[in-house]
Design an enzyme around this catalytic site. Structure first.
Site, PDB file in Angstrom:
ATOM      1  N   GLU A 113      37.343 -36.486  33.258  1.00  0.00           N
ATOM      2  CA  GLU A 113      36.837 -37.598  34.046  1.00  0.00           C
ATOM      3  C   GLU A 113      38.517 -38.367  34.579  1.00  0.00           C
ATOM      4  OE1 GLU A 113      35.986 -40.065  30.575  1.00  0.00           O
ATOM      5  OE2 GLU A 113      34.383 -38.695  30.049  1.00  0.00           O
ATOM      6  N   LYS A 115      41.193 -40.861  35.172  1.00  0.00           N
ATOM      7  CA  LYS A 115      41.839 -41.706  34.382  1.00  0.00           C
ATOM      8  C   LYS A 115      42.042 -42.916  35.050  1.00  0.00           C
ATOM      9  CE  LYS A 115      45.869 -42.223  30.838  1.00  0.00           C
ATOM     10  NZ  LYS A 115      46.102 -43.410  31.467  1.00  0.00           N
ATOM     11  N   ASP A 117      43.127 -46.396  36.115  1.00  0.00           N
ATOM     12  CA  ASP A 117      44.215 -47.233  35.977  1.00  0.00           C
ATOM     13  C   ASP A 117      43.953 -48.688  35.875  1.00  0.00           C
ATOM     14  OD1 ASP A 117      46.907 -47.776  35.442  1.00  0.00           O
ATOM     15  OD2 ASP A 117      47.575 -47.273  37.358  1.00  0.00           O
ATOM     16  N   TYR A 227      33.474 -45.374  29.015  1.00  0.00           N
ATOM     17  CA  TYR A 227      33.381 -44.161  29.106  1.00  0.00           C
ATOM     18  C   TYR A 227      33.321 -43.415  27.731  1.00  0.00           C
ATOM     19  CZ  TYR A 227      38.273 -45.573  28.676  1.00  0.00           C
ATOM     20  OH  TYR A 227      39.433 -46.460  28.580  1.00  0.00           O
ATOM     21  N   LYS A 315      48.502 -36.461  33.558  1.00  0.00           N
ATOM     22  CA  LYS A 315      48.860 -37.628  34.518  1.00  0.00           C
ATOM     23  C   LYS A 315      49.252 -36.933  36.053  1.00  0.00           C
ATOM     24  CE  LYS A 315      50.465 -41.203  31.638  1.00  0.00           C
ATOM     25  NZ  LYS A 315      50.615 -42.484  31.982  1.00  0.00           N
ATOM     26  N   CYS A 409      79.203 -65.030  50.390  1.00  0.00           N
ATOM     27  CA  CYS A 409      77.607 -65.208  50.313  1.00  0.00           C
ATOM     28  C   CYS A 409      76.924 -65.214  51.518  1.00  0.00           C
ATOM     29  CB  CYS A 409      77.437 -66.310  49.191  1.00  0.00           C
ATOM     30  SG  CYS A 409      75.598 -66.731  49.014  1.00  0.00           S
ATOM     31  N   CYS A 412      75.603 -69.032  51.420  1.00  0.00           N
ATOM     32  CA  CYS A 412      76.409 -70.332  51.434  1.00  0.00           C
ATOM     33  C   CYS A 412      77.779 -70.072  51.678  1.00  0.00           C
ATOM     34  CB  CYS A 412      76.428 -71.107  50.046  1.00  0.00           C
ATOM     35  SG  CYS A 412      77.272 -70.182  48.815  1.00  0.00           S
ATOM     36  N   CYS A 425      77.459 -64.972  43.200  1.00  0.00           N
ATOM     37  CA  CYS A 425      77.597 -66.149  44.062  1.00  0.00           C
ATOM     38  C   CYS A 425      78.099 -66.971  43.008  1.00  0.00           C
ATOM     39  CB  CYS A 425      76.607 -66.510  45.062  1.00  0.00           C
ATOM     40  SG  CYS A 425      77.033 -68.166  45.785  1.00  0.00           S
ATOM     41  N   CYS A 431      74.701 -73.529  46.604  1.00  0.00           N
ATOM     42  CA  CYS A 431      74.337 -72.350  47.338  1.00  0.00           C
ATOM     43  C   CYS A 431      72.715 -72.816  47.781  1.00  0.00           C
ATOM     44  CB  CYS A 431      74.433 -71.089  46.580  1.00  0.00           C
ATOM     45  SG  CYS A 431      73.841 -69.655  47.408  1.00  0.00           S
TER      46      CYS A 431
HETATM   47  S1  IVH Z   1      39.503 -41.849  26.591  1.00  0.00           S
HETATM   48  C1  IVH Z   1      40.620 -42.115  22.085  1.00  0.00           C
HETATM   49  N1  IVH Z   1      39.025 -41.941  29.039  1.00  0.00           N
HETATM   50  O1  IVH Z   1      43.731 -44.572  29.498  1.00  0.00           O
HETATM   51  C2  IVH Z   1      40.460 -41.740  23.730  1.00  0.00           C
HETATM   52  N2  IVH Z   1      40.577 -43.158  28.640  1.00  0.00           N
HETATM   53  O2  IVH Z   1      46.267 -44.214  27.068  1.00  0.00           O
HETATM   54  C3  IVH Z   1      40.193 -42.972  24.223  1.00  0.00           C
HETATM   55  N3  IVH Z   1      41.566 -44.607  30.345  1.00  0.00           N
HETATM   56  O3  IVH Z   1      43.960 -46.850  26.823  1.00  0.00           O
HETATM   57  C4  IVH Z   1      40.399 -43.155  25.677  1.00  0.00           C
HETATM   58  N4  IVH Z   1      40.318 -43.877  31.802  1.00  0.00           N
HETATM   59  O4  IVH Z   1      42.357 -47.339  28.656  1.00  0.00           O
HETATM   60  C5  IVH Z   1      39.566 -42.347  28.294  1.00  0.00           C
HETATM   61  N5  IVH Z   1      38.214 -41.940  31.404  1.00  0.00           N
HETATM   62  C6  IVH Z   1      38.965 -42.290  30.664  1.00  0.00           C
HETATM   63  C7  IVH Z   1      39.945 -43.250  30.685  1.00  0.00           C
HETATM   64  C8  IVH Z   1      40.736 -43.711  29.761  1.00  0.00           C
HETATM   65  C9  IVH Z   1      41.362 -44.702  31.814  1.00  0.00           C
HETATM   66  C10 IVH Z   1      42.754 -45.314  29.749  1.00  0.00           C
HETATM   67  C11 IVH Z   1      42.465 -46.007  28.431  1.00  0.00           C
HETATM   68  C12 IVH Z   1      43.339 -45.638  27.395  1.00  0.00           C
HETATM   69  C13 IVH Z   1      44.487 -44.961  28.294  1.00  0.00           C
HETATM   70  C14 IVH Z   1      45.180 -43.839  27.670  1.00  0.00           C
END
Ligand code: IVH
Length: 722
Positions: A113, A115, A117, A227, A315, A409, A412, A425, A431
């Site tokens: 999936e 991740k 942010d 999710y 990541k 500066c 000033c 400064c 200033c």
């Molecule tokens: S699963 C126990 N799936 O990433 C597993 N996390 O440190 C639960 N996050 O705090 C997380 N997208 O906020 C999962 N598709 C996804 C995610 C996801 C973002 C975040 C989540 C978590 C952090 C991981």
């Protein structure tokens, strides 16, 4: 209309609105026009206004109904919200896969999936109805932000049950996000109203969720993806794929890019594909998450205290780009630190245009040998503020001379003073750059919280010579402001009113607002509750043998009284203040120019001390009704007031408790209608002897603002909490 007519109509409207909201916000496939939707919405609203008894808590009209909260409640999660093991390297990912194969054999399946942010959140549905939403907090407990989550249109207040029954309890894990375009528009709006922008969409989402006033959250363009099932009363789906399918059937928004994956090869292919399309996505992702598909197998591999062993976050490396450095400019901050700032040819880094970077200090510029005109590599990790990583060799190209910090500066003209790698400064209050910075700081959110006094305005006031010294802020007149560009009658009077209102403020805010080195929000609060008056704090800072560090002495300052003890020793009794900090605070306050400004400010502002330690009921509003057995009502009132509570005669939403004795009056009914907590006599006695904590089901939890919030907006980037 026949009896039951309005009720039936309201029910039909609610059902239709719910369905079309789902099609619009979750499926992205509207079937009716916006006008038709609005029409139905207005009809329902009108029906509910004329028949108040028809309003249901999960009616589509009730998304933004709640009054602002005083504070968030700390709530324990249904199950711990663990974080993920993560890395940007392939090797740890391969080891993760090996561990899974070793534990479960070769016949395994993953789901991968994006991740997201954003801000992690728990959603709880009881019998299909959204009952609470809690921020991740420290993973065990977080803040109850239910009212704010209700304002997100794609969050169903009620689960769909056409294809799947709603279990009695369903706790979900989700991510609240803000789309990049919406984030940029929000920042533009904040800047326009002189408020600090958010550093990135994640902070914007987290900050918007942590608004005490749901109406502010409602005005923020938030979205959500669900999710994971954190807990379920009933049989959980057997796989992650089935989980995502179930979530979809319940009408919850599920990210459409999740997909099965068999091995590391497929995972890497998915990652490459996602990373390639990353900049075209409307929202920010910082990697991919790999999860075991089989839920029973998850239990087999288990979890550590921090993260599940069955999932891994792979990541993305930080985004990098090459551009040209045009100019290095020394910028003078509020405290006099002069920071070299790089101005670069604008470059897109993950959907965000960057043109400036902080080069930190002289030595950093020298170490990286960065000169004006160089080609440089810039990196944006999570934040919009990028770093200059390195310069790129350009053989044959003639370079500029090495950059040097100016001797004077730029604001000033005072002679700058190097201290270690940093440059200062010394012209504290005169200033212009520091003056503007100090004015802005005094008006900032955690200080006097003067609305309309942001960076732009502070700069303008100083640049136009309207304010030459900080205390002159309190002499500002609307007529004078109206002569300035950007001020109209309304904005000018608003600012003058806001300044007048700030003349009475909490002691901690005043102390913080002075911009004393080392005194942040927390230390200011500690100082306020320790000394209880500004004068006591100042005396403690002054007491001691002599002002250290030469500054005060050099300025011809007399040695303060209090023979024997080192300066500011009394400050060290305060939590979080050590000898070095005490010395710095004392030395700063002892400087004659500081002392003069502080005197003047103190004459303009009345700092209110925090409640005394004995005021266990400070801030509570209590209404008494009916007869009590152990004391008279007026006696009870006096006892409550002695502990700092306010006893009032009418019940409102602001009422903390209604104490109902024998034969209570209408006030009890009103409390029930408004949902105000009701205490009997035993409850009252408990409140008097043990304080409000004794009545709360969450006795031992830390105050909400102490619960760490990984990923939440930092102080500086979170503009409008109280
Ligand atoms: S699963 C126990 N799936 O990433 C597993 N996390 O440190 C639960 N996050 O705090 C997380 N997208 O906020 C999962 N598709 C996804 C995610 C996801 C973002 C975040 C989540 C978590 C952090 C991981």
């Amino acid at each position: 209309m026949s009896p039951g007519g309005p009720e039936r109509r309201a029910r039909a409207l609610r059902r239709a609105l719910r369905h079309h909201s789902y099609l619009y916000y979750v499926r992205n496939q509207p079937e009716i026009s916006d006008e038709r939707f609005d029409e139905m919405f207005r009809e329902l609203k009108a029906l509910e206004t004329s028949h108040a008894e028809l309003v249901t808590p999960d009616s589509p009209t009730q998304r933004v109904g709640a009054e602002p909260l005083d504070a968030f409640e700390t709530i324990e999660h249904t199950a711990p919200m663990l974080s993920l093991d993560s890395s940007a390297d392939v090797e740890p990912l391969e080891r993760f896969d090996e561990r899974m194969r070793k534990a479960l054999g070769d016949d395994i399946a993953y789901v991968v999936e994006p991740k997201l942010d954003g801000a992690s959140i728990e959603l709880v549905y009881e019998s299909g109805r959204l009952s609470r939403a809690v921020t991740r907090g420290d993973g065990v407990r977080g803040e109850g932000v239910t009212e704010n989550i209700r304002t997100i249109q794609s969050v169903p207040l009620r689960l769909r049950t056409a294809d799947r029954e709603a279990p009695p309890l369903l706790a979900l894990r989700a991510e609240v996000i803000m789309r990049v375009g919406d984030f940029e528009a929000l920042n533009a709006r904040l800047l326009k109203s002189d408020r600090p922008p958010f550093a990135n969409p994640r902070n914007a989402a987290a900050g918007s969720l942590r608004q005490l006033d749901p109406r502010i959250t409602a005005a923020r363009p938030l979205d959500i993806y669900v999710y994971d099932i954190l807990a379920i009363d009933g049989r959980p789906p057997a796989t992650q794929r089935a989980t995502l399918e179930a979530l979809r059937e319940w009408g919850l928004p599920v990210n459409e890019r999740c997909r099965p994956s068999a091995d590391v090869g497929e995972i890497l292919a998915f990652q490459a594909e996602i990373e390639e399309g990353r900049d075209d996505l409307e929202y920010e992702i910082d990697g991919i998450v790999i999860k075991l598909d089989d839920i029973a197998a998850r239990d087999e591999v288990g979890e550590t205290s921090h993260h599940p062993r069955w999932a891994f976050a792979f990541k993305f490396p930080p985004r990098k780009e090459v551009t040209r450095l045009l100019h290095i400019f020394p910028s003078v901050g509020r405290t006099g630190v002069v920071t070299p700032i790089a101005f670069m040819r604008p470059v897109e880094l993950g959907g965000v245009t960057v043109s400036r970077a902080n080069l930190h200090n002289r030595e950093e510029v020298a170490r990286k040998d960065i000169r004006e005109g160089d080609r440089v590599r810039v990196q944006r990790a999570g934040d919009v503020i990028p770093q200059v990583l390195e310069r790129i060799e350009e053989p044959g190209r003639e370079r500029a001379e090495p950059w040097v910090m100016p001797a004077e500066c730029p604001s000033c003209g005072a002679l700058l003073e190097p201290r270690g790698p940093y440059t200062f400064c010394p012209n504290l209050f005169a200033c212009p750059a520091q003056l503007a910075g100090r004015i802005q700081h005094l008006g900032s959110r955690h200080a006097l919280d003067i609305e309309g006094l942001g960076e732009e305005t502070a700069n303008l006031l100083v640049r136009q010579g309207v304010i030459g010294r900080v205390p002159e802020l309190f002499e500002l007149e609307a007529a004078k402001l109206m002569e300035l560009e950007g001020f109209a009658e309304k904005s000018a009077t608003n600012l003058v009113t806001a300044i007048a209102e700030a003349r009475t403020t909490e002691l901690a805010r005043f102390i913080y607002g002075l911009g004393i080195p080392e005194i942040g929000v927390t230390v200011a609060r500690e100082l306020a509750s320790h000394f209880l008056s500004f004068e006591a704090f100042r005396e403690a800072a002054a007491a001691g043998k002599e002002a250290p560090a030469g500054e005060a002495a050099a300025a011809g300052e007399e040695a303060p009284a209090g023979e024997g003890a080192p300066a500011g020793e009394a400050l060290q009794e305060v939590d979080g203040i050590g000898p070095l900090m005490a010395e710095q605070i004392s030395a700063f306050l002892a400087r004659p120019e500081v002392s003069a400004v502080v005197d003047e400010l103190r004459a303009c502002v009345e700092p209110v001390p925090p409640p005394r330690a004995g005021d266990t009921l400070a801030g509570l509003r209590i209404v008494l009704t009916g007869g009590l057995e152990s004391m008279s009502r007026s006696e009870a009132g006096k006892k409550l007031e002695a502990l700092g509570a306010k006893v009032t005669s009418s019940v409102s939403r602001q009422t903390s408790y209604v104490v109902a004795g024998e034969n209570p009056g209408r006030k009890l009914e009103r409390a029930q209608t408004l949902g105000v907590e009701i205490l009997d006599e035993a409850g009252l006695l408990k409140l008097l002897s043990d304080g409000p904590g004794a009545l709360s089901p969450f006795e031992d939890v830390p105050a909400p603002d102490e619960a760490p919030e990984p990923g939440a907006a930092g102080d500086a980037s979170e503009p409008d909490a109280p």
